[in-house]
Every structure is written in structure tokens, then in C-alpha cells.
Design a protein around this motif. Structure first.
Motif, PDB file in Angstrom:
ATOM      1  N   ILE A 157       0.859  -1.189   0.000  1.00  0.00           N
ATOM      2  CA  ILE A 157       0.000   0.000   0.000  1.00  0.00           C
ATOM      3  C   ILE A 157       0.887   1.227   0.000  1.00  0.00           C
ATOM      4  O   ILE A 157       2.084   1.150   0.284  1.00  0.00           O
ATOM      5  N   ASP A 158       0.296   2.369  -0.307  1.00  0.00           N
ATOM      6  CA  ASP A 158       1.065   3.600  -0.418  1.00  0.00           C
ATOM      7  C   ASP A 158       1.603   4.085   0.924  1.00  0.00           C
ATOM      8  O   ASP A 158       2.738   4.526   1.008  1.00  0.00           O
ATOM      9  N   ARG A 176       2.521   2.830   4.229  1.00  0.00           N
ATOM     10  CA  ARG A 176       2.826   1.750   5.177  1.00  0.00           C
ATOM     11  C   ARG A 176       2.955   2.286   6.591  1.00  0.00           C
ATOM     12  O   ARG A 176       2.559   1.645   7.552  1.00  0.00           O
ATOM     13  N   TYR A 228      -0.377   2.562   8.354  1.00  0.00           N
ATOM     14  CA  TYR A 228      -0.818   1.219   8.749  1.00  0.00           C
ATOM     15  C   TYR A 228      -0.123   0.801  10.040  1.00  0.00           C
ATOM     16  O   TYR A 228      -0.757   0.325  10.969  1.00  0.00           O
ATOM     17  N   SER A 277      -0.801  -4.824   2.720  1.00  0.00           N
ATOM     18  CA  SER A 277      -1.472  -4.663   1.433  1.00  0.00           C
ATOM     19  C   SER A 277      -2.895  -4.164   1.677  1.00  0.00           C
ATOM     20  O   SER A 277      -3.329  -4.007   2.814  1.00  0.00           O
ATOM     21  N   GLN A 278      -3.619  -3.949   0.593  1.00  0.00           N
ATOM     22  CA  GLN A 278      -4.977  -3.417   0.712  1.00  0.00           C
ATOM     23  C   GLN A 278      -5.904  -4.331   1.523  1.00  0.00           C
ATOM     24  O   GLN A 278      -6.667  -3.834   2.347  1.00  0.00           O
ATOM     25  N   LEU A 311      -5.230  -3.553   5.139  1.00  0.00           N
ATOM     26  CA  LEU A 311      -5.791  -2.254   5.514  1.00  0.00           C
ATOM     27  C   LEU A 311      -7.313  -2.344   5.643  1.00  0.00           C
ATOM     28  O   LEU A 311      -7.896  -1.779   6.573  1.00  0.00           O
ATOM     29  N   ASP A 312      -7.941  -3.080   4.749  1.00  0.00           N
ATOM     30  CA  ASP A 312      -9.395  -3.271   4.827  1.00  0.00           C
ATOM     31  C   ASP A 312      -9.773  -3.943   6.138  1.00  0.00           C
ATOM     32  O   ASP A 312     -10.785  -3.609   6.751  1.00  0.00           O
TER      33      ASP A 312
END
Length: 189
Positions: free
Chosen positions: A86-87, A89, A92, A124-125, A128-129
Motif C-alpha cells: 500500500i502507499d 505503510r 498502517y 497490502s490493501q 488495511l481493509d
């Protein structure tokens, strides 16, 4: 910690050495408590709470419009590594770190926080989700903290379970859980 309840209104005052934290669902009550304390003691207003007992207090309004989640993790989740980064990190990692502190008093999110913390080095996405699902769950379940009550015994009870046999897609490790009660209160998990 001092608690004042009057009908639906409540005020909490926490004192630790020379720090005082005041919170209430009534802004007039907060002002009244501060005025009464200032009349007896020399006080300095530091504004909104940022740190207390080594824990950072953060406020987010970005997820207020999201629908609540009934569980902190999707049933039969299949999170794994190697799905692309992901952009941001660092964001996160900061959010997972804050949830780790919170999980010390919230056993209901501890497993899920452990799962998402596995991917702090390369989130990764989907990871994050999953963090957003945890936040949506906390939105609907803010009252699920660990409570300690006085009981008339000092018994120790322990329970354990293999919750997920070789369920981790990355290393095929199993997940197990345990909890220990001391004097009828959840002590470790």
C-alpha cells in the motif's frame, strides 16, 4: 478514578500523580469540575488529552459515516502476505500499534490485531481493509472492556482451545487461544 452519575449524565475524573483527566457527556459539568478544582488548587489547562500513562490518545472522524461491523474480523478470513503493498505503510503501522495498546483491555479484538500485526513489514490493501473492519467494530462495541469485580473466592480457572488448525496461509501454523480467570475475573488471554 472518581465517577459521578446523575441520571443520564456522568463525569469521570482520573488522577495520576500530578495529572488530572476529566471527561463527561455534559460539557457544563466539565467546566464546573474544572472551576471547583481551580478554586482549591493551582492548575494549568493542557487542552485535549494527547498522552496519558504512556498511551497516545487519537481522535479520528474519518470513519464516522461507515456502517458498523458486528465482528472484528470476517469469518473464515484468508489474509496472507505477498499480495502487493500500500502507499502509506507508516500509517498502517501506527494504527496497528495503537490497536495493540487497546487490545490490552479489549480481549475481543486481540486475535484480530495479532493477525493484522503479522503484516506490518509489508501491508497490502486486504490488510488495511481488515483494520477498517476492526475500527467499524469498535464503533458499535465501545463498552466491551475488561471489568474486574469483587468476588468471595480466589479460585483460578483456565481454558484453552485450538481455534484454527494450520489456518495461516503464509506458514500453515495453527492458532490456539486460552484464557485464565482469577477470582472470577478475566486475568490473561
Amino acid at each position: 478514578m472518581f465517577v459521578k452519575r446523575r441520571g443520564e449524565k456522568f463525569t469521570i475524573l482520573i488522577v495520576y500523580v500530578d495529572d488530572i483527566v476529566i471527561t463527561s457527556n455534559d460539557t457544563y459539568e466539565i467546566a464546573d469540575v474544572k472551576q471547583r478544582l481551580a478554586s482549591e488548587f493551582e492548575m494549568k489547562e493542557l487542552g485535549k488529552l494527547q498522552y496519558f500513562l504512556g498511551i497516545e490518545v487519537s481522535r479520528y472522524s474519518g470513519l464516522l459515516g461507515y456502517r458498523p461491523a458486528d465482528s472484528p474480523i470476517e469469518a473464515n478470513h484468508k489474509l496472507c502476505g505477498d499480495v502487493g503493498g500500500i502507499d502509506d505503510r507508516l500509517q498502517y503501522q501506527r494504527l496497528v500499534g495503537r490497536l495493540i495498546y487497546l487490545s490490552h483491555t479489549r480481549p475481543d479484538i486481540e486475535y484480530t490485531v495479532g493477525v493484522v500485526s503479522r503484516y506490518m513489514h509489508d501491508p497490502s490493501q486486504p490488510h488495511l481493509d481488515e483494520l477498517y473492519i476492526i475500527l467499524r467494530y469498535l464503533k458499535v462495541a465501545p463498552e466491551k472492556e475488561v471489568m474486574f469485580t469483587k468476588n468471595n473466592h480466589l479460585g483460578v480457572e483456565s481454558y484453552t482451545d485450538d481455534v484454527d488448525w494450520t489456518g495461516c496461509l503464509d506458514d500453515r501454523r495453527s492458532t490456539s487461544g486460552y484464557c485464565t480467570f482469577f477470582a472470577g475475573n478475566l486475568d490473561t488471554w
